[in-house]
Enzyme design. Structure first.
Site, short mmCIF file in Angstrom:
data_model
loop_
_atom_site.label_atom_id
_atom_site.label_comp_id
_atom_site.label_asym_id
_atom_site.label_seq_id
_atom_site.Cartn_x
_atom_site.Cartn_y
_atom_site.Cartn_z
CB CYS A 281 9.37 24.15 -27.17
SG CYS A 281 10.36 24.34 -28.65
CG HIS B 32 8.70 19.94 -26.68
ND1 HIS B 32 8.05 20.27 -27.85
CD2 HIS B 32 9.95 20.48 -26.78
CE1 HIS B 32 8.87 20.98 -28.61
NE2 HIS B 32 10.03 21.11 -27.99
CG ASN C 35 11.11 21.08 -31.71
OD1 ASN C 35 9.94 21.40 -31.48
ND2 ASN C 35 12.13 21.53 -31.00
O1 UT7 Z 1 12.70 22.55 -28.57
C1 UT7 Z 1 13.15 23.01 -27.37
C2 UT7 Z 1 14.55 23.38 -27.27
N1 UT7 Z 1 15.49 22.64 -28.08
C3 UT7 Z 1 15.99 21.46 -27.67
O2 UT7 Z 1 15.56 20.89 -26.68
C4 UT7 Z 1 17.16 20.93 -28.46
C5 UT7 Z 1 18.28 20.52 -27.54
N2 UT7 Z 1 19.51 20.15 -28.23
C6 UT7 Z 1 19.59 19.06 -29.01
O3 UT7 Z 1 18.65 18.35 -29.23
C7 UT7 Z 1 20.98 18.69 -29.52
O4 UT7 Z 1 21.93 19.51 -28.89
C8 UT7 Z 1 21.14 18.81 -31.06
C9 UT7 Z 1 20.35 17.72 -31.74
C10 UT7 Z 1 20.70 20.17 -31.53
C11 UT7 Z 1 22.61 18.60 -31.44
O5 UT7 Z 1 23.05 17.35 -30.95
P1 UT7 Z 1 24.37 17.23 -30.05
O6 UT7 Z 1 24.51 15.83 -29.72
O7 UT7 Z 1 24.25 18.19 -28.90
O8 UT7 Z 1 25.48 17.67 -31.06
P2 UT7 Z 1 26.59 18.81 -30.90
O9 UT7 Z 1 26.00 20.14 -31.20
O10 UT7 Z 1 27.29 18.62 -29.59
O11 UT7 Z 1 27.57 18.42 -32.06
C12 UT7 Z 1 28.34 17.18 -32.02
C13 UT7 Z 1 29.09 17.06 -33.33
C14 UT7 Z 1 29.84 18.33 -33.73
O12 UT7 Z 1 31.01 17.93 -34.41
P3 UT7 Z 1 32.45 17.91 -33.65
O13 UT7 Z 1 32.64 19.33 -33.19
O14 UT7 Z 1 32.29 16.94 -32.53
O15 UT7 Z 1 33.36 17.48 -34.73
C15 UT7 Z 1 28.93 19.00 -34.70
O16 UT7 Z 1 29.58 19.82 -35.61
O17 UT7 Z 1 28.17 16.81 -34.40
C16 UT7 Z 1 28.33 17.81 -35.41
N3 UT7 Z 1 27.02 18.07 -36.00
C17 UT7 Z 1 26.52 17.36 -37.02
N4 UT7 Z 1 27.01 16.34 -37.73
C18 UT7 Z 1 26.23 15.84 -38.70
C19 UT7 Z 1 26.12 19.01 -35.62
N5 UT7 Z 1 25.03 18.92 -36.39
C20 UT7 Z 1 25.26 17.91 -37.27
C21 UT7 Z 1 24.51 17.33 -38.31
N6 UT7 Z 1 25.03 16.30 -39.00
N7 UT7 Z 1 23.28 17.78 -38.61
#
Ligand code: UT7
Length: 329
Positions: free
Chosen positions: A116, A256, A286
């Protein structure tokens, strides 16, 4: 004689027509519009449909429109730097393929891989050829067909990515405008958190790697988020400090577009107010190398000659960086 800077003299972008909405994603994986919107800021993304089309096909319309806008022919280009994480093929370079498609007979080119942060790495390297006097017209493209490496069975990653491409032309500027400073960093210990498991020389494609869905982007979102949220903000603040820039000196912050919460953190750290922060993540998600040039393209009409822009990115590798430039037209 005043120093020659490499200035952006034209910008254009292209996104494919197909719109993949949060509502459609709800029918594909266990997710919902509310979760995606609050956690990422994304509402929809574009997808390149059609057999045999790759990242170079996203670049062709962007570059052809850019050349037309600038009133030059492809044969006037000296160098093409194609920043992408989804090259058309492992080899040859997408820059070569694109040169052929647009009819750039006098240019050499190469692909640049910094996930990225690639477009910023490309701007920084492209500018060296202008500043040294070696070249007069350098095309820097940032584009990805992220749908080609997105696992639409993984709800944690498929909601983020989209396809898109932007391109800028760099030319010499002796008025003090152009790329003024850059701080670029990389840290290979970030590999475990964001990578593609198979398809490279470490793990070439086999039936097993395909069955295990190892040719898609793998991301440990929370770990990447933690790094991104501090590194992108820190490096933007660092480049401002090094150039004695206060928040009120900044006309536009161009971050970004990975996650609205990471963008907000960068804005807060730099003190740049919301009205000066460029955000289009809700429309495109993204697009990896495409996000920053697409932002420049969409905001081009609002920029004024001499405006101070701060570009900032964070990506897989890990890679991150920030560029300070003065808009040249
Ligand atoms: O492009 C350059 C590099 N990439 C980035 O900069 C991305 C950086 N990371 C992020 O933007 C975020 O970590 C994500 C958007 C990918 C994920 O968001 P998060 O707030 O970190 O969610 P998480 O992975 O901590 O998941 C929280 C909860 C989990 O459920 P439990 O374990 O709390 O029950 C996940 O299973 O949300 C759940 N979850 C979802 N729920 C509904 C994960 N993805 C989804 C989804 N819909 N799509």
């Amino acid at each position: 004689m005043s120093k020659i800077h490499a200035a952006i003299t034209a910008v254009h972008g292209y996104v494919p027509d197909y719109i993949l909405t949060n509502q459609e994603l709800e029918t594909m994986v266990d997710t919902n519009d509310e979760w995606i919107t609050t956690r990422t800021g994304i509402k929809e993304r574009r997808i390149l449909k059609g057999e045999g089309l790759g990242t170079s096909d996203l670049a062709v319309p962007a570059v052809e429109a850019l050349l037309k806008k600038r009133g030059i022919s492809a044969n006037e280009l000296d160098l093409i730097i194609f920043c992408t994480t989804t090259p058309d093929r492992v080899f040859p370079a997408t820059a070569n393929i694109l040169a052929d498609k647009i009819g750039a007979k006098n240019a050499w080119g190469y692909d640049l891989q910094a996930a990225c942060s690639g477009f910023l790495f490309g701007l920084a390297t492209g500018s060296q050829f202008i500043e040294s006097g070696k070249h007069k017209k350098v095309l820097v493209i940032g584009g990805d067909k992220m749908s080609s490496i997105t696992n639409y069975e993984d709800r944690a990653t498929c909601i983020i990515f989209g396809d898109g491409c932007g391109a800028v032309l760099l030319e010499p500027n002796d008025e003090g405008n152009g790329i003024i400073d850059s701080i670029l960093r990389s840290d290979g210990s970030g590999v475990p958190y964001l990578h593609q498991k198979a398809g490279g020389s470490v793990k070439p494609a086999t039936h097993e790697t395909v069955d295990a869905r190892e040719h898609f982007a793998y991301q440990e979102g929370q770990a990447v988020f933690k790094f991104a949220v501090t590194k992108m903000a820190d490096v933007a603040a660092e480049v401002m400090e090094r150039n004695q820039l206060q928040s009120e000196d900044i006309a536009w912050l161009v971050p970004h577009q990975a996650n609205k919460r990471i963008i907000d953190a960068t804005a807060n750290r730099t003190g740049v107010t919301a009205d000066k922060v460029i955000i289009n993540i809700e429309k495109y998600g993204n697009t990896t190398n495409g996000t920053i040039p697409l932002c420049l393209w969409e905001w081009e009409d609002k920029f004024k000659k001499g405006d101070n822009l701060i570009l900032a990115a964070f990506g897989g590798g890990f890679t991150w960086g920030s560029i300070y430039l003065k808009w040249a037209y």
